[in-house]
Design a protein around this motif. Sequence first.
Motif, PDB file in Angstrom:
ATOM      1  N   VAL A   1       0.833  -1.202   0.000  1.00  0.00           N
ATOM      2  CA  VAL A   1       0.000   0.000   0.000  1.00  0.00           C
ATOM      3  C   VAL A   1       0.873   1.260   0.000  1.00  0.00           C
ATOM      4  O   VAL A   1       0.588   2.225  -0.701  1.00  0.00           O
ATOM      5  CB  VAL A   1      -0.971  -0.002   1.205  1.00  0.00           C
ATOM      6  CG1 VAL A   1      -1.659   1.343   1.361  1.00  0.00           C
ATOM      7  CG2 VAL A   1      -1.995  -1.110   1.051  1.00  0.00           C
ATOM      8  N   LYS A   2       1.963   1.197   0.755  1.00  0.00           N
ATOM      9  CA  LYS A   2       2.875   2.345   0.805  1.00  0.00           C
ATOM     10  C   LYS A   2       3.418   2.647  -0.596  1.00  0.00           C
ATOM     11  O   LYS A   2       3.475   3.786  -1.028  1.00  0.00           O
ATOM     12  CB  LYS A   2       4.027   2.015   1.772  1.00  0.00           C
ATOM     13  CG  LYS A   2       4.648   3.251   2.405  1.00  0.00           C
ATOM     14  CD  LYS A   2       5.839   2.913   3.286  1.00  0.00           C
ATOM     15  CE  LYS A   2       5.452   2.399   4.660  1.00  0.00           C
ATOM     16  NZ  LYS A   2       6.616   1.942   5.452  1.00  0.00           N
ATOM     17  N   LYS A   3       3.815   1.580  -1.304  1.00  0.00           N
ATOM     18  CA  LYS A   3       4.335   1.741  -2.666  1.00  0.00           C
ATOM     19  C   LYS A   3       3.269   2.337  -3.597  1.00  0.00           C
ATOM     20  O   LYS A   3       3.553   3.216  -4.391  1.00  0.00           O
ATOM     21  CB  LYS A   3       4.773   0.374  -3.217  1.00  0.00           C
ATOM     22  CG  LYS A   3       6.277   0.183  -3.146  1.00  0.00           C
ATOM     23  CD  LYS A   3       6.673  -1.144  -3.783  1.00  0.00           C
ATOM     24  CE  LYS A   3       7.518  -1.980  -2.834  1.00  0.00           C
ATOM     25  NZ  LYS A   3       7.437  -3.410  -3.089  1.00  0.00           N
ATOM     26  N   MET A   4       2.035   1.799  -3.472  1.00  0.00           N
ATOM     27  CA  MET A   4       0.949   2.285  -4.324  1.00  0.00           C
ATOM     28  C   MET A   4       0.698   3.765  -4.086  1.00  0.00           C
ATOM     29  O   MET A   4       0.435   4.523  -5.002  1.00  0.00           O
ATOM     30  CB  MET A   4      -0.340   1.515  -4.040  1.00  0.00           C
ATOM     31  CG  MET A   4      -0.285   0.080  -4.516  1.00  0.00           C
ATOM     32  SD  MET A   4      -1.781  -0.777  -3.966  1.00  0.00           S
ATOM     33  CE  MET A   4      -1.264  -2.477  -4.137  1.00  0.00           C
ATOM     34  N   ARG A   5       0.797   4.158  -2.830  1.00  0.00           N
ATOM     35  CA  ARG A   5       0.559   5.554  -2.478  1.00  0.00           C
ATOM     36  C   ARG A   5       1.637   6.444  -3.111  1.00  0.00           C
ATOM     37  O   ARG A   5       1.345   7.504  -3.641  1.00  0.00           O
ATOM     38  CB  ARG A   5       0.564   5.697  -0.947  1.00  0.00           C
ATOM     39  CG  ARG A   5      -0.226   6.881  -0.463  1.00  0.00           C
ATOM     40  CD  ARG A   5      -0.472   6.824   1.030  1.00  0.00           C
ATOM     41  NE  ARG A   5      -1.683   6.101   1.374  1.00  0.00           N
ATOM     42  CZ  ARG A   5      -1.830   5.335   2.456  1.00  0.00           C
ATOM     43  NH1 ARG A   5      -0.818   5.171   3.284  1.00  0.00           N
ATOM     44  NH2 ARG A   5      -2.958   4.719   2.701  1.00  0.00           N
ATOM     45  N   LEU A   6       2.881   5.959  -3.077  1.00  0.00           N
ATOM     46  CA  LEU A   6       3.975   6.721  -3.682  1.00  0.00           C
ATOM     47  C   LEU A   6       3.805   6.840  -5.195  1.00  0.00           C
ATOM     48  O   LEU A   6       4.216   7.808  -5.802  1.00  0.00           O
ATOM     49  CB  LEU A   6       5.327   6.041  -3.377  1.00  0.00           C
ATOM     50  CG  LEU A   6       5.827   6.162  -1.942  1.00  0.00           C
ATOM     51  CD1 LEU A   6       7.083   5.331  -1.745  1.00  0.00           C
ATOM     52  CD2 LEU A   6       6.084   7.613  -1.574  1.00  0.00           C
ATOM     53  N   GLN A   7       3.185   5.805  -5.786  1.00  0.00           N
ATOM     54  CA  GLN A   7       2.955   5.835  -7.241  1.00  0.00           C
ATOM     55  C   GLN A   7       1.632   6.524  -7.590  1.00  0.00           C
ATOM     56  O   GLN A   7       1.179   6.460  -8.719  1.00  0.00           O
ATOM     57  CB  GLN A   7       2.966   4.409  -7.791  1.00  0.00           C
ATOM     58  CG  GLN A   7       4.337   3.759  -7.713  1.00  0.00           C
ATOM     59  CD  GLN A   7       4.286   2.244  -7.883  1.00  0.00           C
ATOM     60  OE1 GLN A   7       3.214   1.658  -8.015  1.00  0.00           O
ATOM     61  NE2 GLN A   7       5.444   1.615  -7.868  1.00  0.00           N
ATOM     62  N   HIS A   8       1.005   7.109  -6.593  1.00  0.00           N
ATOM     63  CA  HIS A   8      -0.270   7.813  -6.759  1.00  0.00           C
ATOM     64  C   HIS A   8      -1.357   6.950  -7.375  1.00  0.00           C
ATOM     65  O   HIS A   8      -2.151   7.418  -8.191  1.00  0.00           O
ATOM     66  CB  HIS A   8      -0.071   9.108  -7.596  1.00  0.00           C
ATOM     67  CG  HIS A   8       0.955  10.018  -6.992  1.00  0.00           C
ATOM     68  ND1 HIS A   8       0.737  10.742  -5.840  1.00  0.00           N
ATOM     69  CD2 HIS A   8       2.224  10.290  -7.351  1.00  0.00           C
ATOM     70  CE1 HIS A   8       1.824  11.420  -5.531  1.00  0.00           C
ATOM     71  NE2 HIS A   8       2.744  11.166  -6.429  1.00  0.00           N
ATOM     72  N   MET A   9      -1.365   5.668  -7.043  1.00  0.00           N
ATOM     73  CA  MET A   9      -2.449   4.815  -7.508  1.00  0.00           C
ATOM     74  C   MET A   9      -3.685   5.108  -6.671  1.00  0.00           C
ATOM     75  O   MET A   9      -3.567   5.511  -5.523  1.00  0.00           O
ATOM     76  CB  MET A   9      -2.055   3.341  -7.371  1.00  0.00           C
ATOM     77  CG  MET A   9      -1.037   2.929  -8.426  1.00  0.00           C
ATOM     78  SD  MET A   9      -0.346   1.297  -8.101  1.00  0.00           S
ATOM     79  CE  MET A   9      -1.795   0.286  -8.337  1.00  0.00           C
ATOM     80  N   SER A  10      -4.857   4.896  -7.262  1.00  0.00           N
ATOM     81  CA  SER A  10      -6.048   5.285  -6.517  1.00  0.00           C
ATOM     82  C   SER A  10      -6.435   4.217  -5.491  1.00  0.00           C
ATOM     83  O   SER A  10      -6.455   3.027  -5.773  1.00  0.00           O
ATOM     84  CB  SER A  10      -7.214   5.576  -7.471  1.00  0.00           C
ATOM     85  OG  SER A  10      -7.748   4.371  -7.937  1.00  0.00           O
TER      86      SER A  10
END
Length: 137
Positions: free
Chosen positions: A6-15
């Motif tokens: 989730v942290k990675k997704m947040r950094l990649q601005h995934m929704s």
Amino acid sequence: MLSEEVKKMRLQHMSLVPTEGACKFCGQITAIEVPEDWLDEEKNEYATEMCKCPEADWYRLNKLKKEKGRKRVRSLFERDQSDAVKSFLQAAVELIADEDISSITVKIDDVTKADIKTGSKGGIRVERTDTTKQMEE
Ligand SMILES: [Zn+2]
């Protein structure tokens, strides 16, 4: 760990969508933000990783220990061992982390041996030994 994903997704601005999950141990409901396609099982797993109760604490540490152990197996045996051998050794990591067995030594072939056990710092220690044999008959 799902929390790392989730942290990675947040950094990649995934929704991510706001929702909630329940700790598997104490049942505490936590507000979380996760990918839309996550199932309840993943939401609860993530909520468990985030929970502060002692059981979740232990679970999180154990999970981390398993992940590190599996990674060690991958990095030591990746180059020349089959998927079957690697998944067998990774299953052994799980059993050792859960204290179902204390250590395992696997003779993979005439040359290569794997030793897995709990290390002195509490992590999973994975050791690979390669011997070269010379013989004349
Ligand atoms: Zn909990």
